[in-house]
Motif scaffolding. Structure first.
Motif, PDB file in Angstrom:
ATOM      1  N   ILE A  15       0.849  -1.196   0.000  1.00  0.00           N
ATOM      2  CA  ILE A  15       0.000   0.000   0.000  1.00  0.00           C
ATOM      3  C   ILE A  15       0.880   1.240   0.000  1.00  0.00           C
ATOM      4  N   LYS A  16       0.543   2.161  -0.902  1.00  0.00           N
ATOM      5  CA  LYS A  16       1.302   3.406  -0.989  1.00  0.00           C
ATOM      6  C   LYS A  16       0.404   4.585  -0.620  1.00  0.00           C
ATOM      7  N   TYR A  17       1.000   5.542   0.076  1.00  0.00           N
ATOM      8  CA  TYR A  17       0.293   6.770   0.415  1.00  0.00           C
ATOM      9  C   TYR A  17       1.265   7.922   0.235  1.00  0.00           C
ATOM     10  N   ASN A  18       0.847   8.942  -0.547  1.00  0.00           N
ATOM     11  CA  ASN A  18       1.743  10.050  -0.906  1.00  0.00           C
ATOM     12  C   ASN A  18       3.017   9.521  -1.563  1.00  0.00           C
ATOM     13  N   ASP A  19       2.827   8.496  -2.422  1.00  0.00           N
ATOM     14  CA  ASP A  19       3.916   7.888  -3.195  1.00  0.00           C
ATOM     15  C   ASP A  19       4.966   7.191  -2.334  1.00  0.00           C
ATOM     16  N   GLN A  20       4.634   6.925  -1.082  1.00  0.00           N
ATOM     17  CA  GLN A  20       5.552   6.224  -0.195  1.00  0.00           C
ATOM     18  C   GLN A  20       4.898   4.937   0.293  1.00  0.00           C
ATOM     19  N   PRO A  21       5.639   3.823   0.309  1.00  0.00           N
ATOM     20  CA  PRO A  21       5.047   2.570   0.802  1.00  0.00           C
ATOM     21  C   PRO A  21       4.818   2.615   2.309  1.00  0.00           C
ATOM     22  N   CYS A  22       3.837   1.871   2.753  1.00  0.00           N
ATOM     23  CA  CYS A  22       3.568   1.767   4.192  1.00  0.00           C
ATOM     24  C   CYS A  22       4.493   0.688   4.759  1.00  0.00           C
ATOM     25  N   LEU A  23       5.557   1.110   5.411  1.00  0.00           N
ATOM     26  CA  LEU A  23       6.565   0.163   5.911  1.00  0.00           C
ATOM     27  C   LEU A  23       6.218  -0.384   7.282  1.00  0.00           C
ATOM     28  N   THR A  24       5.339   0.308   7.995  1.00  0.00           N
ATOM     29  CA  THR A  24       4.923  -0.156   9.319  1.00  0.00           C
ATOM     30  C   THR A  24       3.406  -0.163   9.387  1.00  0.00           C
ATOM     31  N   ILE A  25       2.876  -0.866  10.345  1.00  0.00           N
ATOM     32  CA  ILE A  25       1.429  -0.910  10.507  1.00  0.00           C
ATOM     33  C   ILE A  25       0.885   0.465  10.886  1.00  0.00           C
ATOM     34  N   GLU A  26       1.682   1.262  11.575  1.00  0.00           N
ATOM     35  CA  GLU A  26       1.253   2.615  11.928  1.00  0.00           C
ATOM     36  C   GLU A  26       1.141   3.480  10.679  1.00  0.00           C
ATOM     37  N   ASP A  27       2.039   3.282   9.711  1.00  0.00           N
ATOM     38  CA  ASP A  27       1.937   3.989   8.426  1.00  0.00           C
ATOM     39  C   ASP A  27       0.624   3.642   7.738  1.00  0.00           C
ATOM     40  N   LEU A  28       0.234   2.367   7.815  1.00  0.00           N
ATOM     41  CA  LEU A  28      -1.014   1.930   7.183  1.00  0.00           C
ATOM     42  C   LEU A  28      -2.215   2.603   7.831  1.00  0.00           C
ATOM     43  N   TRP A  29      -2.262   2.629   9.169  1.00  0.00           N
ATOM     44  CA  TRP A  29      -3.406   3.275   9.850  1.00  0.00           C
ATOM     45  C   TRP A  29      -3.503   4.743   9.465  1.00  0.00           C
ATOM     46  N   ASN A  30      -2.372   5.427   9.451  1.00  0.00           N
ATOM     47  CA  ASN A  30      -2.384   6.854   9.111  1.00  0.00           C
ATOM     48  C   ASN A  30      -2.808   7.075   7.662  1.00  0.00           C
ATOM     49  N   ALA A  31      -2.418   6.162   6.781  1.00  0.00           N
ATOM     50  CA  ALA A  31      -2.798   6.279   5.368  1.00  0.00           C
ATOM     51  C   ALA A  31      -4.304   6.160   5.207  1.00  0.00           C
ATOM     52  N   PHE A  32      -4.909   5.148   5.847  1.00  0.00           N
ATOM     53  CA  PHE A  32      -6.359   4.977   5.737  1.00  0.00           C
ATOM     54  C   PHE A  32      -7.110   6.108   6.424  1.00  0.00           C
ATOM     55  N   HIS A  33      -6.641   6.497   7.592  1.00  0.00           N
ATOM     56  CA  HIS A  33      -7.355   7.550   8.322  1.00  0.00           C
ATOM     57  C   HIS A  33      -7.304   8.874   7.571  1.00  0.00           C
ATOM     58  N   SER A  34      -6.173   9.187   6.990  1.00  0.00           N
ATOM     59  CA  SER A  34      -6.043  10.434   6.232  1.00  0.00           C
ATOM     60  C   SER A  34      -6.873  10.404   4.962  1.00  0.00           C
ATOM     61  N   THR A  35      -6.924   9.241   4.309  1.00  0.00           N
ATOM     62  CA  THR A  35      -7.676   9.111   3.057  1.00  0.00           C
ATOM     63  C   THR A  35      -9.172   9.233   3.277  1.00  0.00           C
ATOM     64  N   PHE A  36      -9.685   8.597   4.319  1.00  0.00           N
ATOM     65  CA  PHE A  36     -11.128   8.527   4.519  1.00  0.00           C
ATOM     66  C   PHE A  36     -11.654   9.571   5.502  1.00  0.00           C
ATOM     67  N   ASN A  37     -10.812  10.525   5.876  1.00  0.00           N
ATOM     68  CA  ASN A  37     -11.259  11.628   6.725  1.00  0.00           C
ATOM     69  C   ASN A  37     -10.678  12.940   6.217  1.00  0.00           C
ATOM     70  N   ILE A  38     -10.763  13.139   4.905  1.00  0.00           N
ATOM     71  CA  ILE A  38     -10.094  14.278   4.278  1.00  0.00           C
ATOM     72  C   ILE A  38     -10.714  15.613   4.680  1.00  0.00           C
ATOM     73  N   ALA A  39     -11.956  15.614   5.176  1.00  0.00           N
ATOM     74  CA  ALA A  39     -12.617  16.873   5.535  1.00  0.00           C
ATOM     75  C   ALA A  39     -12.460  17.221   7.002  1.00  0.00           C
ATOM     76  N   LEU A  40     -11.575  16.488   7.697  1.00  0.00           N
ATOM     77  CA  LEU A  40     -11.486  16.624   9.148  1.00  0.00           C
ATOM     78  C   LEU A  40     -11.241  18.057   9.599  1.00  0.00           C
ATOM     79  N   HIS A  41     -10.375  18.789   8.921  1.00  0.00           N
ATOM     80  CA  HIS A  41     -10.032  20.148   9.350  1.00  0.00           C
ATOM     81  C   HIS A  41     -10.380  21.204   8.297  1.00  0.00           C
TER      82      HIS A  41
END
Length: 319
Positions: A15-41
């Motif tokens: 899985i890539k986010y911002n053209d960077q692979p998710c190397l850790t499980i924490e990277d994966l959580w942040n990738a999904f959370h950022s993608t599916f909550n884009i209107a947060l702020h």
């Protein structure tokens, strides 16, 4: 949660986010959370609602036993339980006891009267599943989320949803072009509307051209502040407005990916698709846009009709 593992998801490194692979499980959580909550702020301009006419006020009344029994009658007994481990079959058994039913109704009435939604009902489990028929699964947008909520809260939401739908259809706040997942606006109604538009054009010797569209990332983009102002514009009872102001904030979820579970994330944007309220609140959110768009098209004398199915729609031109 064994049912989650029936379809194995890719390894996190793919899985890539911002053209960077998710190397850790924490990277994966942040990738999904950022993608599916884009209107947060994101900030919104509520002045756009000045173009929408106000409707007749809606006075909220106490819930009845009949409303709850009708709401649960057709619920699927085999639906996946929520974080509270309850299923609809459990709740149906519980509601057969008048004492238990009265207590749940008391909770629902207190939530509206106090303008409060308990944190227990705001907790959810978000299971990541892959969208079908994608060429690759390298990005978070190739997946969708299944949101599991506590079942007692879902039952109360069902009753609230029916109340809201009758109000916004009776006072015509919902735009006539909005169909699907709403009372009196079924898939058959959509077909009838589209057929009527086409045949009425043919009678006048007009040609029809249709453009289908999808509002990408619509559900994650719903802004809670704007939604509250839309509820005010629809002339909801003050108790109901205060309730939704609390209902929409301080929501939290855990993400599930294969055998991994994330820590709690704040999700103070969007309307979770695990809730029965997501359809009606989404329709409310889009109605002002449709009224404004309809007004612009009329002023420009552009002959276009619109049919909307939540975040999918059709532009139908006449020439």
């Amino acid at each position: 949660m064994n049912w989650v593992n029936k379809h194995k998801l890719p390894t996190i490194e793919t899985i890539k986010y911002n053209d960077q692979p998710c190397l850790t499980i924490e990277d994966l959580w942040n990738a999904f959370h950022s993608t599916f909550n884009i209107a947060l702020h994101h900030q919104v301009d509520i002045n756009i609602l000045n173009e929408v006419a106000e409707k007749l006020p809606f006075s909220w009344t106490l819930f009845s036993k009949e409303e709850f029994m009708r709401a649960i009658a057709n619920c699927n007994n085999f639906s996946i339980p929520g974080p509270d481990k309850l299923s609809w079959s459990h709740l149906k058994t519980i509601l057969n006891d008048d004492g238990c039913l009265s207590k749940i109704i008391c909770i629902a009435n207190s939530c509206i009267n106090l303008g409060f939604w308990p944190s227990h009902f705001k907790r959810s489990m978000t299971v990541v599943i892959s969208k079908p028929n994608k060429q690759s699964y390298d990005f978070p947008k190739s997946f969708r989320l299944i949101v599991l909520l506590n079942m007692v809260g879902k039952l109360i939401e069902k009753v609230i949803s029916k109340r809201i739908q009758f109000h916004i259809t009776s006072n015509n706040f919902i735009h006539l072009s909005q169909l699907e997942d709403l009372k009196f606006k079924s898939t058959i109604d959509a077909g009838v509307a589209l057929t009527h538009i086409i045949w009425s054009g043919w009678v006048k010797n007009l040609l029809k051209s249709t453009l289908a569209f999808n509002i990408m990332q619509f559900f994650p983009s719903l802004n809670h502040r704007l939604l509250i102002h839309i509820l005010k514009k629809a002339e909801f009872d003050n108790h109901a407005i205060l309730f939704f102001a609390n209902y929409l904030v301080d929501r939290k979820t855990n993400y599930f990916w294969n055998n991994f579970t994330s820590h709690l994330f704040d999700i103070n944007a969007s309307v979770g698709q695990g809730s029965v309220l997501f359809s009606v609140l989404s329709a409310l959110y889009l109605s002002p846009l449709l009224y404004i768009l309809e007004k612009c098209l009329k002023n420009l004398k552009i002959p276009i009709s619109i049919i909307l199915f939540i975040d999918d729609g059709l532009f139908i031109s006449h020439f």
